[in-house]
Scaffold this motif. Structure first.
Motif, PDB file in Angstrom:
ATOM      1  N   PRO A 126      34.974  56.069  50.256  1.00 34.77           N
ATOM      2  CA  PRO A 126      34.822  56.766  51.595  1.00 34.77           C
ATOM      3  C   PRO A 126      34.083  56.565  53.107  1.00 34.77           C
ATOM      4  CG  PRO A 126      34.950  58.398  49.788  1.00 34.77           C
ATOM      5  CD  PRO A 126      35.078  56.681  49.453  1.00 34.77           C
ATOM      6  N   LEU A 127      33.760  56.591  53.701  1.00 32.38           N
ATOM      7  CA  LEU A 127      33.264  55.701  54.614  1.00 32.38           C
ATOM      8  C   LEU A 127      31.661  55.938  54.869  1.00 32.38           C
ATOM      9  CD1 LEU A 127      35.687  54.427  57.695  1.00 32.38           C
ATOM     10  CD2 LEU A 127      35.257  52.893  55.379  1.00 32.38           C
ATOM     11  N   LEU A 157      42.386  47.168  56.648  1.00 37.12           N
ATOM     12  CA  LEU A 157      43.075  47.267  58.244  1.00 37.12           C
ATOM     13  C   LEU A 157      42.168  47.955  58.869  1.00 37.12           C
ATOM     14  CD1 LEU A 157      46.912  48.126  57.336  1.00 37.12           C
ATOM     15  CD2 LEU A 157      46.342  46.321  58.341  1.00 37.12           C
ATOM     16  N   ARG A 158      42.451  47.393  60.246  1.00 34.54           N
ATOM     17  CA  ARG A 158      41.239  48.278  61.267  1.00 34.54           C
ATOM     18  C   ARG A 158      42.757  49.545  62.400  1.00 34.54           C
ATOM     19  NH1 ARG A 158      38.588  45.302  64.003  1.00 34.54           N
ATOM     20  NH2 ARG A 158      36.411  45.600  63.594  1.00 34.54           N
ATOM     21  N   GLY A 159      43.582  50.250  61.582  1.00 26.59           N
ATOM     22  CA  GLY A 159      44.750  51.229  62.553  1.00 26.59           C
ATOM     23  C   GLY A 159      45.425  49.967  61.668  1.00 26.59           C
ATOM     24  N   GLU A 160      46.592  49.420  63.304  1.00 28.12           N
ATOM     25  CA  GLU A 160      47.440  48.235  62.351  1.00 28.12           C
ATOM     26  C   GLU A 160      47.012  47.254  62.849  1.00 28.12           C
ATOM     27  OE1 GLU A 160      50.215  48.897  61.820  1.00 28.12           O
ATOM     28  OE2 GLU A 160      49.972  51.276  61.915  1.00 28.12           O
ATOM     29  N   GLU A 161      45.271  46.662  62.972  1.00 24.12           N
ATOM     30  CA  GLU A 161      45.274  44.794  62.932  1.00 24.12           C
ATOM     31  C   GLU A 161      44.710  45.054  61.427  1.00 24.12           C
ATOM     32  OE1 GLU A 161      41.232  42.455  64.704  1.00 24.12           O
ATOM     33  OE2 GLU A 161      41.591  45.078  64.826  1.00 24.12           O
ATOM     34  N   GLU A 162      45.381  43.600  60.995  1.00 25.32           N
ATOM     35  CA  GLU A 162      44.718  42.776  60.089  1.00 25.32           C
ATOM     36  C   GLU A 162      43.618  42.660  59.791  1.00 25.32           C
ATOM     37  OE1 GLU A 162      46.015  39.900  56.954  1.00 25.32           O
ATOM     38  OE2 GLU A 162      47.983  41.101  57.390  1.00 25.32           O
ATOM     39  N   ALA A 190      37.802  55.306  64.688  1.00 25.30           N
ATOM     40  CA  ALA A 190      38.639  53.795  64.773  1.00 25.30           C
ATOM     41  C   ALA A 190      38.867  54.511  62.980  1.00 25.30           C
ATOM     42  CB  ALA A 190      38.050  52.654  64.822  1.00 25.30           C
ATOM     43  N   ASN A 191      41.036  54.411  62.742  1.00 26.90           N
ATOM     44  CA  ASN A 191      40.859  54.531  61.448  1.00 26.90           C
ATOM     45  C   ASN A 191      40.907  53.562  60.553  1.00 26.90           C
ATOM     46  OD1 ASN A 191      41.750  57.092  61.266  1.00 26.90           O
ATOM     47  ND2 ASN A 191      43.154  57.510  62.271  1.00 26.90           N
ATOM     48  N   PHE A 192      40.149  53.242  59.229  1.00 27.28           N
ATOM     49  CA  PHE A 192      40.659  52.366  59.215  1.00 27.28           C
ATOM     50  C   PHE A 192      41.252  52.737  56.944  1.00 27.28           C
ATOM     51  CE2 PHE A 192      36.762  51.589  61.186  1.00 27.28           C
ATOM     52  CZ  PHE A 192      37.054  50.316  61.875  1.00 27.28           C
ATOM     53  N   SER A 193      41.687  51.661  56.914  1.00 25.31           N
ATOM     54  CA  SER A 193      42.640  52.162  55.443  1.00 25.31           C
ATOM     55  C   SER A 193      42.853  50.283  54.967  1.00 25.31           C
ATOM     56  CB  SER A 193      44.932  52.422  55.396  1.00 25.31           C
ATOM     57  OG  SER A 193      44.879  51.890  56.833  1.00 25.31           O
ATOM     58  N   CYS A 194      43.398  50.419  53.636  1.00 21.29           N
ATOM     59  CA  CYS A 194      44.102  49.325  53.166  1.00 21.29           C
ATOM     60  C   CYS A 194      45.483  49.286  52.309  1.00 21.29           C
ATOM     61  CB  CYS A 194      42.771  48.639  52.054  1.00 21.29           C
ATOM     62  SG  CYS A 194      42.712  49.744  50.287  1.00 21.29           S
ATOM     63  N   ARG A 195      46.260  47.916  52.113  1.00 21.42           N
ATOM     64  CA  ARG A 195      47.123  48.033  52.341  1.00 21.42           C
ATOM     65  C   ARG A 195      47.697  47.067  50.723  1.00 21.42           C
ATOM     66  NH1 ARG A 195      50.611  45.848  56.164  1.00 21.42           N
ATOM     67  NH2 ARG A 195      49.767  44.124  55.867  1.00 21.42           N
ATOM     68  N   ARG A 215      41.036  56.713  56.684  1.00 21.05           N
ATOM     69  CA  ARG A 215      39.518  57.502  57.132  1.00 21.05           C
ATOM     70  C   ARG A 215      39.266  56.322  58.251  1.00 21.05           C
ATOM     71  NH1 ARG A 215      37.948  59.452  51.773  1.00 21.05           N
ATOM     72  NH2 ARG A 215      38.650  58.590  50.802  1.00 21.05           N
ATOM     73  N   GLN A 216      38.637  57.799  58.878  1.00 21.01           N
ATOM     74  CA  GLN A 216      38.182  57.744  60.274  1.00 21.01           C
ATOM     75  C   GLN A 216      36.920  56.967  60.626  1.00 21.01           C
ATOM     76  OE1 GLN A 216      37.781  61.330  63.375  1.00 21.01           O
ATOM     77  NE2 GLN A 216      39.929  60.451  63.661  1.00 21.01           N
ATOM     78  N   LEU A 217      36.296  56.419  60.798  1.00 21.57           N
ATOM     79  CA  LEU A 217      34.398  56.411  60.873  1.00 21.57           C
ATOM     80  C   LEU A 217      34.300  56.774  62.704  1.00 21.57           C
ATOM     81  CD1 LEU A 217      32.420  54.776  60.218  1.00 21.57           C
ATOM     82  CD2 LEU A 217      33.379  52.955  61.571  1.00 21.57           C
ATOM     83  N   ARG A 218      33.029  57.339  62.330  1.00 20.97           N
ATOM     84  CA  ARG A 218      32.205  57.543  63.760  1.00 20.97           C
ATOM     85  C   ARG A 218      31.622  56.640  63.330  1.00 20.97           C
ATOM     86  NH1 ARG A 218      31.363  64.003  62.790  1.00 20.97           N
ATOM     87  NH2 ARG A 218      30.606  63.396  60.515  1.00 20.97           N
TER      88      ARG A 218
END
Length: 452
Positions: A126-127, A157-162, A190-195, A215-218
């Motif tokens: 969690p963020l 990832l930030r969105g689709e950005e590595e 913005a959405n953050f994730s890991c792959r 997970r969305q960041l505010r």
């Protein structure tokens, strides 16, 4: 063992000749001219999967072609020069071995089986509920399982950005990758994730990817608090204004005094003194976000310029030392900037070191002027140093003995005079008693006896 049908004449020769001929023959002449082939349907299989293995040879008279493995196997077919086997429930990396005989000579061939597993869990932790703009955001991705490890990578990832890529090497059941990211205003919502990337392309397969739930960041802009001094380095006696401010909706508190209203600055004024040098001022800013109060702090230090002052408690004004002894002149001066302190003999200009042991001599006796100087002024103190000869102690002892002897003599004389005077007083008292009446006394005669 000599293969049948191979060079029959050799078998009728002597053992030594047979050994020599066999050693000189090429390998193919010993039955190895027909290799045993091992064909695997796919050497890289998913965990729990199955695969087909075929053992074959071009030998015209092969025998006992089989597959040796620790895995569960089942024959699925055979023929002249070949045999096929089905391996099932492959759960670990292993090695398989085909073996057989050609004209009495054993043939072998082996291959490695690699098992791959997809990660069991890929999760971005969690963020923060709210992330201040301009501060580092820590992204933490946890990956459980996955094999082979040397082909597994973790990507943030930030969105689709590595943002970053890290190998998940090693054998632990779970790996955690931590990456700091500077949060900006554009990261709001913005959405953050890991792959995970399981790259099996070098083994003839493809790239397998698993991605975590986003997970969305505010973010929020929390300017400051900004803490300012009207004079960061102020001469003593200068009026200094301390001001603290922050963005809209932010409540600031300076040195315990809150601002009039959120978004308004807090300030106060002081006259700088020596005691304010190196004083640290603190300001706290608070902002309410969705029922939660966020805090940030800021501090600033004030430097006050003041003239030199020699500390009388740490610099004695009178000193008594002995000749040819080591002593230390302890004197300290304070001020901002730090002053230079020197002590000179007023009569000769002789300088004595301060805070360093030195050998004291008789000529060091005298009055000294200790002067502290800086760009802010000077301060002077007088120190009197008395250096005594080391032999003066013996003279003092002799004089003391003479004085004691003199006192003893005087006391003895007084006692003698007092004693003579006392005896004289006793004699006069006896003379004074002569006025008492005197009576004569006759010898007594016993009754009834005649004198004779």
């Amino acid at each position: 063992m000599v293969p049948s049908g191979l060079l029959p004449g050799v078998c009728r020769t002597s053992p030594i000749a047979l050994l020599l001929v066999c050693c000189l023959l090429p390998p193919g002449a010993q039955g190895q001219q027909f290799p045993l082939r091992l064909d695997v349907q796919s050497p890289v299989v998913p965990a729990g999967g199955s695969l087909l293995v075929n053992c074959s040879t071009d030998c015209p008279n092969p025998k006992l072609i089989t597959l040796e493995t620790s895995l569960s196997k089942e024959p699925v077919g055979n023929g002249l020069g070949w045999a096929a086997f089905q391996l099932s429930n492959v759960t670990s990396n292993s090695q398989v071995l085909c073996s057989g005989f050609c004209d009495g000579t054993q043939m072998t061939s082996s291959s490695n089986i690699t098992v791959y597993r997809f990660p069991e869990r890929v999760e971005l932790l969690p963020l923060p509920r709210w992330q201040p703009v301009g501060e580092n955001l820590t992204l933490r991705c946890q990956v459980a399982g996955g094999a082979p490890r040397d082909s597994l990578f973790v990507v943030l990832l930030r969105g689709e950005e590595e943002l970053s890529r890290h190998p998940a090497s090693g054998e632990p059941a779970e790996v955690e990758v931590t990456v700091p990211v500077l949060a900006g205003r554009d990261d709001h919502l913005a959405n953050f994730s890991c792959r995970t990337d399981l790259d099996l392309r070098p083994q003839g397969l493809r790239l397998f990817q698993n991605i975590s739930a986003p997970r969305q960041l505010r973010t929020f802009g929390f300017q400051g608090p900004i803490l300012n001094l009207s004079e960061p380095s102020a001469p003593e006696g200068t009026a200094v204004i301390v001001t603290c401010l922050a963005g809209p909706r932010v409540q600031v508190t300076l040195e315990g005094l809150p601002a009039a209203a959120p978004g308004q600055p807090a300030q106060f004024q002081l006259n700088a003194t020596e005691r304010d040098d190196r004083r640290i001022f603190f300001c706290n800013a608070s902002l309410e976000m969705d029922g939660k109060i966020l805090h940030r702090n800021s501090s600033v230090q004030l430097r006050v310029l003041y003239g030199p002052k020699i500390d009388q408690a740490k610099c004695p004004q009178r000193l008594t030392w002995k000749d040819k002894t080591l002593n230390v002149l302890q004197c300290e001066a304070r001020g901002n900037p730090d002053p230079q302190l020197h002590c000179f003999q007023e009569s000769s200009g002789l300088e004595v070191p301060i805070g360093i042991p030195f050998l004291v001599r008789l000529n060091y006796s005298g009055t000294y002027s200790c002067k502290a100087a800086s760009s802010q002024g000077t301060h002077t103190m007088t120190v009197v140093m008395n250096v005594r000869d080391r032999n003066s102690r013996a003279v003092t002892i002799v004089l003391g003995v003479l004085v004691v002897l003199g006192l003893v003599t005087i006391v003895a004389a007084l006692l003698c005079v007092f004693s003579v005077q006392k005896r004289s007083d006793i004699y006069h008292v006896n003379q004074a008693s002569t006025w008492l009446p005197l009576t004569s006394k006759q010898p007594e005669v016993a009754t009834g006896e005649d004198p004779s």
